[in-house]
Design a protein around this motif. Sequence first.
Motif: not given
Length: 96
Positions: A35-39, A70-78
Amino acid sequence: MPLENQVIPNHLSMSNKVTNKKNIEIFKQDINRLSYEESISALETILNNVQDENISLDEIQINYIKGHLLLKHCEELLQFCEQEINEINPEFLELD
């Protein structure tokens, strides 16, 4: 013979590249489940790890790769969340 004049085999760096590609694919699979929070929590852990003066160069490289993913994943989730918000019809939010 001085070290600078010696030919050092390049096969070690090539095998590391193959290993890194395999690791990156594994990292991507693991990260995509977060999840975003886990990332964000994982990014904070990486930040703490790289601030350790006793960290090895290999660990720095692994942390860099994980951090980037992780940063890329967070950006995609956002971006996904923003897209969902933009698709909400304002009429549904009106109170009667």
